[in-house]
Design a protein around this motif. Sequence first.
Motif, PDB file in Angstrom:
ATOM      1  N   VAL A 111       1.139  -1.309   0.256  1.00 40.60           N
ATOM      2  CA  VAL A 111      -0.425  -0.398   0.154  1.00 40.60           C
ATOM      3  C   VAL A 111       0.753   1.185  -0.036  1.00 40.60           C
ATOM      4  CG1 VAL A 111      -1.556   1.342   0.800  1.00 40.60           C
ATOM      5  CG2 VAL A 111      -2.229  -1.113   1.249  1.00 40.60           C
ATOM      6  N   ARG A 112       1.891   1.446   0.312  1.00 39.88           N
ATOM      7  CA  ARG A 112       2.773   2.989   0.717  1.00 39.88           C
ATOM      8  C   ARG A 112       2.754   2.767  -0.444  1.00 39.88           C
ATOM      9  NH1 ARG A 112       6.022   0.644   3.906  1.00 39.88           N
ATOM     10  NH2 ARG A 112       5.129   0.522   5.620  1.00 39.88           N
ATOM     11  N   PRO A 113       4.171   2.436  -1.779  1.00 36.02           N
ATOM     12  CA  PRO A 113       3.753   2.861  -2.260  1.00 36.02           C
ATOM     13  C   PRO A 113       3.069   3.320  -3.459  1.00 36.02           C
ATOM     14  CG  PRO A 113       4.247   0.348  -2.602  1.00 36.02           C
ATOM     15  CD  PRO A 113       4.600   1.022  -1.533  1.00 36.02           C
ATOM     16  N   LEU A 114       1.586   2.521  -3.229  1.00 33.86           N
ATOM     17  CA  LEU A 114       0.388   3.033  -4.136  1.00 33.86           C
ATOM     18  C   LEU A 114       0.210   4.089  -2.857  1.00 33.86           C
ATOM     19  CD1 LEU A 114      -1.739   2.217  -5.729  1.00 33.86           C
ATOM     20  CD2 LEU A 114      -3.032   1.702  -3.802  1.00 33.86           C
ATOM     21  N   ALA A 115      -0.159   4.253  -2.194  1.00 32.48           N
ATOM     22  CA  ALA A 115      -0.044   6.077  -1.313  1.00 32.48           C
ATOM     23  C   ALA A 115       0.795   6.948  -1.903  1.00 32.48           C
ATOM     24  CB  ALA A 115      -0.157   5.031  -0.337  1.00 32.48           C
ATOM     25  N   ASP A 116       2.653   6.282  -2.173  1.00 27.04           N
ATOM     26  CA  ASP A 116       3.444   7.710  -2.891  1.00 27.04           C
ATOM     27  C   ASP A 116       2.909   8.372  -4.037  1.00 27.04           C
ATOM     28  OD1 ASP A 116       4.976   8.113  -0.357  1.00 27.04           O
ATOM     29  OD2 ASP A 116       6.220   6.125  -1.095  1.00 27.04           O
ATOM     30  N   SER A 117       2.104   7.524  -5.563  1.00 24.14           N
ATOM     31  CA  SER A 117       1.958   7.041  -6.480  1.00 24.14           C
ATOM     32  C   SER A 117       0.449   8.439  -6.499  1.00 24.14           C
ATOM     33  CB  SER A 117       1.778   5.807  -7.115  1.00 24.14           C
ATOM     34  OG  SER A 117       3.013   5.587  -7.414  1.00 24.14           O
ATOM     35  N   ALA A 118      -0.348   8.048  -5.932  1.00 23.72           N
ATOM     36  CA  ALA A 118      -1.260   8.600  -5.488  1.00 23.72           C
ATOM     37  C   ALA A 118      -1.366  10.546  -4.923  1.00 23.72           C
ATOM     38  CB  ALA A 118      -3.031   8.211  -4.293  1.00 23.72           C
ATOM     39  N   ASN A 119      -0.593  10.082  -3.884  1.00 20.40           N
ATOM     40  CA  ASN A 119      -0.133  11.567  -3.636  1.00 20.40           C
ATOM     41  C   ASN A 119       0.846  12.280  -4.511  1.00 20.40           C
ATOM     42  OD1 ASN A 119       0.040  13.433  -0.682  1.00 20.40           O
ATOM     43  ND2 ASN A 119       2.096  13.242  -1.966  1.00 20.40           N
ATOM     44  N   ASN A 120       1.461  11.537  -5.849  1.00 23.88           N
ATOM     45  CA  ASN A 120       1.629  12.051  -6.502  1.00 23.88           C
ATOM     46  C   ASN A 120       0.841  12.968  -7.320  1.00 23.88           C
ATOM     47  OD1 ASN A 120       4.669  12.487  -4.863  1.00 23.88           O
ATOM     48  ND2 ASN A 120       4.899  10.546  -6.143  1.00 23.88           N
ATOM     49  N   PHE A 121       0.274  12.156  -8.037  1.00 20.90           N
ATOM     50  CA  PHE A 121      -0.721  12.529  -8.911  1.00 20.90           C
ATOM     51  C   PHE A 121      -1.770  13.924  -8.502  1.00 20.90           C
ATOM     52  CE2 PHE A 121       0.842   8.278 -10.974  1.00 20.90           C
ATOM     53  CZ  PHE A 121       1.489   9.128 -11.565  1.00 20.90           C
ATOM     54  N   ILE A 122      -2.144  13.120  -7.471  1.00 22.42           N
ATOM     55  CA  ILE A 122      -3.592  13.918  -6.402  1.00 22.42           C
ATOM     56  C   ILE A 122      -3.053  15.509  -6.303  1.00 22.42           C
ATOM     57  CG2 ILE A 122      -5.160  14.579  -5.035  1.00 22.42           C
ATOM     58  CD1 ILE A 122      -6.500  11.723  -7.175  1.00 22.42           C
ATOM     59  N   LYS A 123      -1.486  15.403  -6.079  1.00 19.88           N
ATOM     60  CA  LYS A 123      -1.092  17.089  -5.943  1.00 19.88           C
ATOM     61  C   LYS A 123      -1.270  17.979  -6.608  1.00 19.88           C
ATOM     62  CE  LYS A 123       2.563  19.248  -3.703  1.00 19.88           C
ATOM     63  NZ  LYS A 123       4.100  19.503  -3.365  1.00 19.88           N
ATOM     64  N   MET A 124      -0.760  17.131  -8.425  1.00 16.68           N
ATOM     65  CA  MET A 124      -0.577  17.852  -9.702  1.00 16.68           C
ATOM     66  C   MET A 124      -1.280  17.549  -9.978  1.00 16.68           C
ATOM     67  SD  MET A 124       2.459  16.379 -11.130  1.00 16.68           S
ATOM     68  CE  MET A 124       2.494  14.389 -10.947  1.00 16.68           C
ATOM     69  N   HIS A 125      -2.718  17.220  -9.793  1.00 19.26           N
ATOM     70  CA  HIS A 125      -4.562  17.192 -10.627  1.00 19.26           C
ATOM     71  C   HIS A 125      -4.814  18.239 -10.065  1.00 19.26           C
ATOM     72  CE1 HIS A 125      -4.299  12.654 -11.584  1.00 19.26           C
ATOM     73  NE2 HIS A 125      -3.526  13.097 -11.911  1.00 19.26           N
ATOM     74  N   MET A 126      -4.945  18.688  -8.939  1.00 24.16           N
ATOM     75  CA  MET A 126      -5.047  19.801  -7.965  1.00 24.16           C
ATOM     76  C   MET A 126      -4.654  21.029  -8.862  1.00 24.16           C
ATOM     77  SD  MET A 126      -5.870  19.139  -3.682  1.00 24.16           S
ATOM     78  CE  MET A 126      -4.234  18.138  -3.423  1.00 24.16           C
ATOM     79  N   GLN A 127      -3.409  21.086  -8.663  1.00 22.78           N
ATOM     80  CA  GLN A 127      -2.694  22.676  -9.263  1.00 22.78           C
ATOM     81  C   GLN A 127      -2.983  22.619 -10.755  1.00 22.78           C
ATOM     82  OE1 GLN A 127       1.429  20.767  -8.628  1.00 22.78           O
ATOM     83  NE2 GLN A 127       2.208  22.305  -6.584  1.00 22.78           N
ATOM     84  N   VAL A 128      -2.932  21.772 -11.367  1.00 23.76           N
ATOM     85  CA  VAL A 128      -3.976  21.961 -12.728  1.00 23.76           C
ATOM     86  C   VAL A 128      -4.596  22.072 -12.990  1.00 23.76           C
ATOM     87  CG1 VAL A 128      -4.538  19.491 -13.909  1.00 23.76           C
ATOM     88  CG2 VAL A 128      -3.120  20.885 -15.353  1.00 23.76           C
ATOM     89  N   LEU A 129      -5.914  21.820 -12.630  1.00 21.05           N
ATOM     90  CA  LEU A 129      -6.919  22.128 -12.284  1.00 21.05           C
ATOM     91  C   LEU A 129      -8.026  23.636 -11.588  1.00 21.05           C
ATOM     92  CD1 LEU A 129      -8.750  18.748 -11.008  1.00 21.05           C
ATOM     93  CD2 LEU A 129      -9.476  19.906 -13.073  1.00 21.05           C
ATOM     94  N   GLU A 130      -6.707  23.509 -11.112  1.00 19.64           N
ATOM     95  CA  GLU A 130      -6.429  25.410 -10.547  1.00 19.64           C
ATOM     96  C   GLU A 130      -6.247  26.516 -11.652  1.00 19.64           C
ATOM     97  OE1 GLU A 130      -6.052  24.268  -6.146  1.00 19.64           O
ATOM     98  OE2 GLU A 130      -4.317  25.370  -7.064  1.00 19.64           O
ATOM     99  N   THR A 131      -5.324  25.458 -12.162  1.00 21.47           N
ATOM    100  CA  THR A 131      -4.357  26.832 -13.433  1.00 21.47           C
ATOM    101  C   THR A 131      -5.884  26.907 -14.789  1.00 21.47           C
ATOM    102  OG1 THR A 131      -3.730  25.470 -15.074  1.00 21.47           O
ATOM    103  CG2 THR A 131      -2.700  25.982 -13.416  1.00 21.47           C
ATOM    104  N   THR A 132      -6.793  26.364 -14.608  1.00 22.95           N
ATOM    105  CA  THR A 132      -8.407  25.978 -15.597  1.00 22.95           C
ATOM    106  C   THR A 132      -8.990  27.605 -15.114  1.00 22.95           C
ATOM    107  OG1 THR A 132      -9.661  25.381 -14.452  1.00 22.95           O
ATOM    108  CG2 THR A 132      -8.504  23.866 -15.763  1.00 22.95           C
ATOM    109  N   GLY A 133      -8.500  28.264 -13.673  1.00 24.05           N
ATOM    110  CA  GLY A 133      -9.437  30.148 -13.773  1.00 24.05           C
ATOM    111  C   GLY A 133     -10.884  29.397 -13.624  1.00 24.05           C
ATOM    112  N   ASP A 134     -11.934  28.187 -13.382  1.00 28.73           N
ATOM    113  CA  ASP A 134     -13.186  28.648 -13.263  1.00 28.73           C
ATOM    114  C   ASP A 134     -12.994  27.309 -12.035  1.00 28.73           C
ATOM    115  OD1 ASP A 134     -13.415  28.132 -15.749  1.00 28.73           O
ATOM    116  OD2 ASP A 134     -13.110  26.262 -16.640  1.00 28.73           O
ATOM    117  N   VAL A 135     -12.280  27.235 -10.937  1.00 32.94           N
ATOM    118  CA  VAL A 135     -11.599  26.921  -9.873  1.00 32.94           C
ATOM    119  C   VAL A 135     -12.988  27.624  -9.107  1.00 32.94           C
ATOM    120  CG1 VAL A 135     -11.171  26.052  -7.237  1.00 32.94           C
ATOM    121  CG2 VAL A 135     -10.195  24.519  -9.886  1.00 32.94           C
ATOM    122  N   ASP A 136     -13.947  27.268  -7.908  1.00 39.02           N
ATOM    123  CA  ASP A 136     -14.387  28.570  -7.354  1.00 39.02           C
ATOM    124  C   ASP A 136     -13.955  27.738  -5.484  1.00 39.02           C
ATOM    125  OD1 ASP A 136     -15.940  30.165  -5.531  1.00 39.02           O
ATOM    126  OD2 ASP A 136     -17.667  29.225  -6.685  1.00 39.02           O
TER     127      ASP A 136
END
Length: 199
Positions: free
Chosen positions: A164-189
């Motif tokens: 589980v530990r390396p899976l959580a690492d991958s999920a953590n890295n991807f989810i953080k990037m996804h939040m950041q890229v979604l925020e660049t859309t200018g549509d996040v309230d």
Amino acid sequence: MRTRSILGIFGALAALTTACAAPQQTMAATPPTPKPAALTDSKYGPLSAADVKLMNLVQETSIREITLSQWALQRSANPQVRAAAQMIVTQHVQLQKEDLAAAAQLGLTLPDKPAEDMQIGIDRMAKENGKTFDTDYANTLRQAHGEAFILIAQVRADTRNTVVRPLADSANNFIKMHMQVLETTGDVDYGQLPVPDAS
């Protein structure tokens, strides 16, 4: 006079005894220590309910977000939304493979469809286009990623399982990037996001 002195001494001793007894009553009222969460044995280390919850969530969200992001690539005219969608599709395909491989190692069966509350959002966005779709896409996924981020952090911090530990690492890295890229859309309230709890 002597009698009064003796009575005074006894009175003082009684008051002192009562004062000393008070902390014992306070200690008796202390709540018991909570029992540790149940763990399931595996050859890769103990598996917690939170570990399994994370693995199920990764599978369910991957199905949802690959679907929604493919729609975004087809429907959106916003280059930032399209860039976010492409990243999310690519990385969730990879994360889903890692999740399924981890589940196979642990002998777990993961969901083959999104949770009911996720399906509601999919059904809603299936009918949307243009700016309406872009706004719903960015806000739905941004809020969902924020909620998942909390569970991922908890599992990564506390899991005792080496699969589980390396899976959580991958999920953590991807989810953080996804939040950041979604925020660049200018549509996040940001007003739609829950207020952080300091407790």
